[in-house]
Design a protein around this motif. Structure first.
Motif, PDB file in Angstrom:
ATOM      1  N   ILE A   1      50.339  77.993  12.931  1.00 54.83           N
ATOM      2  CA  ILE A   1      49.639  79.224  13.316  1.00 54.83           C
ATOM      3  C   ILE A   1      48.150  79.095  12.994  1.00 54.83           C
ATOM      4  O   ILE A   1      47.287  79.403  13.826  1.00 54.83           O
ATOM      5  N   ALA A   2      47.826  78.615  11.793  1.00 55.06           N
ATOM      6  CA  ALA A   2      46.433  78.440  11.394  1.00 55.06           C
ATOM      7  C   ALA A   2      45.734  77.421  12.292  1.00 55.06           C
ATOM      8  O   ALA A   2      44.573  77.605  12.684  1.00 55.06           O
ATOM      9  N   TYR A   3      46.452  76.371  12.654  1.00 57.18           N
ATOM     10  CA  TYR A   3      45.901  75.328  13.519  1.00 57.18           C
ATOM     11  C   TYR A   3      45.560  75.885  14.899  1.00 57.18           C
ATOM     12  O   TYR A   3      44.458  75.671  15.417  1.00 57.18           O
ATOM     13  N   VAL A   4      46.498  76.595  15.507  1.00 60.99           N
ATOM     14  CA  VAL A   4      46.273  77.184  16.828  1.00 60.99           C
ATOM     15  C   VAL A   4      45.140  78.203  16.760  1.00 60.99           C
ATOM     16  O   VAL A   4      44.262  78.233  17.629  1.00 60.99           O
ATOM     17  N   ALA A   5      45.139  79.023  15.723  1.00 63.57           N
ATOM     18  CA  ALA A   5      44.067  80.016  15.568  1.00 63.57           C
ATOM     19  C   ALA A   5      42.713  79.322  15.463  1.00 63.57           C
ATOM     20  O   ALA A   5      41.740  79.748  16.099  1.00 63.57           O
ATOM     21  N   GLY A   6      42.631  78.262  14.704  1.00 62.83           N
ATOM     22  CA  GLY A   6      41.385  77.520  14.543  1.00 62.83           C
ATOM     23  C   GLY A   6      40.921  76.861  15.832  1.00 62.83           C
ATOM     24  O   GLY A   6      39.735  76.858  16.144  1.00 62.83           O
TER      25      GLY A   6
ATOM     26  N   ASP B   1      51.120  65.661  13.203  1.00 55.23           N
ATOM     27  CA  ASP B   1      51.830  64.918  12.149  1.00 55.23           C
ATOM     28  C   ASP B   1      51.621  65.574  10.795  1.00 55.23           C
ATOM     29  O   ASP B   1      52.562  65.706  10.009  1.00 55.23           O
ATOM     30  N   GLU B   2      50.396  65.989  10.527  1.00 54.42           N
ATOM     31  CA  GLU B   2      50.063  66.631   9.241  1.00 54.42           C
ATOM     32  C   GLU B   2      50.776  67.973   9.095  1.00 54.42           C
ATOM     33  O   GLU B   2      51.221  68.331   8.011  1.00 54.42           O
ATOM     34  N   ILE B   3      50.872  68.716  10.184  1.00 55.04           N
ATOM     35  CA  ILE B   3      51.505  70.040  10.150  1.00 55.04           C
ATOM     36  C   ILE B   3      52.995  69.918   9.864  1.00 55.04           C
ATOM     37  O   ILE B   3      53.563  70.736   9.141  1.00 55.04           O
ATOM     38  N   ASP B   4      53.631  68.883  10.432  1.00 56.56           N
ATOM     39  CA  ASP B   4      55.032  68.550  10.153  1.00 56.56           C
ATOM     40  C   ASP B   4      55.987  69.734  10.266  1.00 56.56           C
ATOM     41  O   ASP B   4      56.890  69.909   9.437  1.00 56.56           O
ATOM     42  N   GLY B   5      55.782  70.580  11.282  1.00 54.21           N
ATOM     43  CA  GLY B   5      56.715  71.682  11.523  1.00 54.21           C
ATOM     44  C   GLY B   5      56.510  72.921  10.684  1.00 54.21           C
ATOM     45  O   GLY B   5      57.259  73.883  10.822  1.00 54.21           O
ATOM     46  N   ASP B   6      55.495  72.938   9.826  1.00 57.21           N
ATOM     47  CA  ASP B   6      55.228  74.108   8.994  1.00 57.21           C
ATOM     48  C   ASP B   6      54.651  75.216   9.879  1.00 57.21           C
ATOM     49  O   ASP B   6      53.561  75.082  10.438  1.00 57.21           O
ATOM     50  N   GLN B   7      55.379  76.312   9.998  1.00 55.79           N
ATOM     51  CA  GLN B   7      54.994  77.388  10.906  1.00 55.79           C
ATOM     52  C   GLN B   7      53.639  77.995  10.551  1.00 55.79           C
ATOM     53  O   GLN B   7      52.801  78.211  11.426  1.00 55.79           O
TER      54      GLN B   7
ATOM     55  N   GLY C   1      39.759  79.812  18.148  1.00 56.99           N
ATOM     56  CA  GLY C   1      38.874  80.837  17.602  1.00 56.99           C
ATOM     57  C   GLY C   1      39.523  82.210  17.573  1.00 56.99           C
ATOM     58  O   GLY C   1      38.895  83.217  17.854  1.00 56.99           O
ATOM     59  N   GLN C   2      40.809  82.221  17.234  1.00 55.10           N
ATOM     60  CA  GLN C   2      41.595  83.456  17.216  1.00 55.10           C
ATOM     61  C   GLN C   2      41.855  83.908  15.782  1.00 55.10           C
ATOM     62  O   GLN C   2      41.766  83.129  14.839  1.00 55.10           O
ATOM     63  N   GLU C   3      42.284  85.138  15.699  1.00 57.18           N
ATOM     64  CA  GLU C   3      42.844  85.640  14.446  1.00 57.18           C
ATOM     65  C   GLU C   3      44.273  85.081  14.352  1.00 57.18           C
ATOM     66  O   GLU C   3      44.923  84.864  15.384  1.00 57.18           O
ATOM     67  N   PRO C   4      44.771  84.855  13.148  1.00 59.22           N
ATOM     68  CA  PRO C   4      46.138  84.346  12.998  1.00 59.22           C
ATOM     69  C   PRO C   4      47.184  85.196  13.724  1.00 59.22           C
ATOM     70  O   PRO C   4      48.137  84.652  14.284  1.00 59.22           O
ATOM     71  N   ALA C   5      47.014  86.511  13.745  1.00 61.89           N
ATOM     72  CA  ALA C   5      47.995  87.375  14.428  1.00 61.89           C
ATOM     73  C   ALA C   5      48.036  87.072  15.920  1.00 61.89           C
ATOM     74  O   ALA C   5      49.114  87.076  16.531  1.00 61.89           O
ATOM     75  N   GLU C   6      46.883  86.787  16.515  1.00 55.94           N
ATOM     76  CA  GLU C   6      46.839  86.447  17.945  1.00 55.94           C
ATOM     77  C   GLU C   6      47.521  85.106  18.192  1.00 55.94           C
ATOM     78  O   GLU C   6      48.278  84.954  19.154  1.00 55.94           O
ATOM     79  N   ALA C   7      47.242  84.131  17.328  1.00 56.97           N
ATOM     80  CA  ALA C   7      47.861  82.819  17.460  1.00 56.97           C
ATOM     81  C   ALA C   7      49.374  82.922  17.262  1.00 56.97           C
ATOM     82  O   ALA C   7      50.144  82.285  17.990  1.00 56.97           O
ATOM     83  N   ARG C   8      49.798  83.724  16.307  1.00 49.44           N
ATOM     84  CA  ARG C   8      51.235  83.914  16.052  1.00 49.44           C
ATOM     85  C   ARG C   8      51.920  84.452  17.310  1.00 49.44           C
ATOM     86  O   ARG C   8      52.992  83.986  17.697  1.00 49.44           O
TER      87      ARG C   8
END
Length: 108
Positions: free
Chosen positions: A40-45, A30-36, A48-55
Motif C-alpha cells: 500500500i505504501a509503495y503504490v501510494a508513493g 522482492d523487498e515488499i515480499d507480499g506485505d500488504q 503520489g496518493q494518500e495510503p487510503a487511496e492506494a488501499r
C-alpha cells in the motif's frame, strides 16, 4: 480473491502488478515480499496518493482473477478435484484413475 492469495503466491503476481502499475519495479516487489502494508505504501508513493487511496486502488485490483501460476499450483489440486465432483457421473469418484483418457503415465 483475498490478500492471503496474493501474499502466499507473491512472485506469481509480479506480472499482474506491473500490468496494473507499469512503474513498479521487480526489485522493489522482492523487498515488499507480499506485505500488504508495504505494498500500500509503495503504490501510494509511486502515484503520489494518500495510503487510503492506494488501499482502495489495490482493493479494486484484487477483485480480478488469480494468475494461472497460482491456479495451477499443485497445492490447489485436491480442492480443484473436489470442486469437479459436480461434473462426475453418479457412482463415479472424482479422484478415480483417468487412464482410459490416455493421459496417465504408463508403468513399465
Amino acid at each position: 480473491m483475498k490478500w492471503h492469495h496474493v501474499q502466499e503466491n507473491w512472485p506469481a503476481f509480479y506480472d499482474a502488478i506491473i500490468d496494473r502499475w507499469p512503474q513498479a519495479d521487480e526489485a522493489d516487489l522482492d523487498e515488499i515480499d507480499g506485505d500488504q502494508r508495504a505494498f500500500i505504501a509503495y503504490v501510494a508513493g509511486m502515484n503520489g496518493q494518500e495510503p487510503a487511496e492506494a488501499r482502495e486502488e489495490i482493493r479494486e485490483w484484487i477483485v480480478g482473477e488469480l494468475p494461472s501460476d497460482v491456479v495451477m499450483d499443485p497445492r490447489h489440486d485436491n480442492h480443484s478435484i473436489t470442486l469437479s465432483a459436480k461434473y462426475v457421473g453418479e457412482g463415479e469418484d472424482e479422484s478415480d484413475d483417468d487412464a482410459r483418457f490416455g493421459d496417465d503415465a504408463k508403468d513399465g
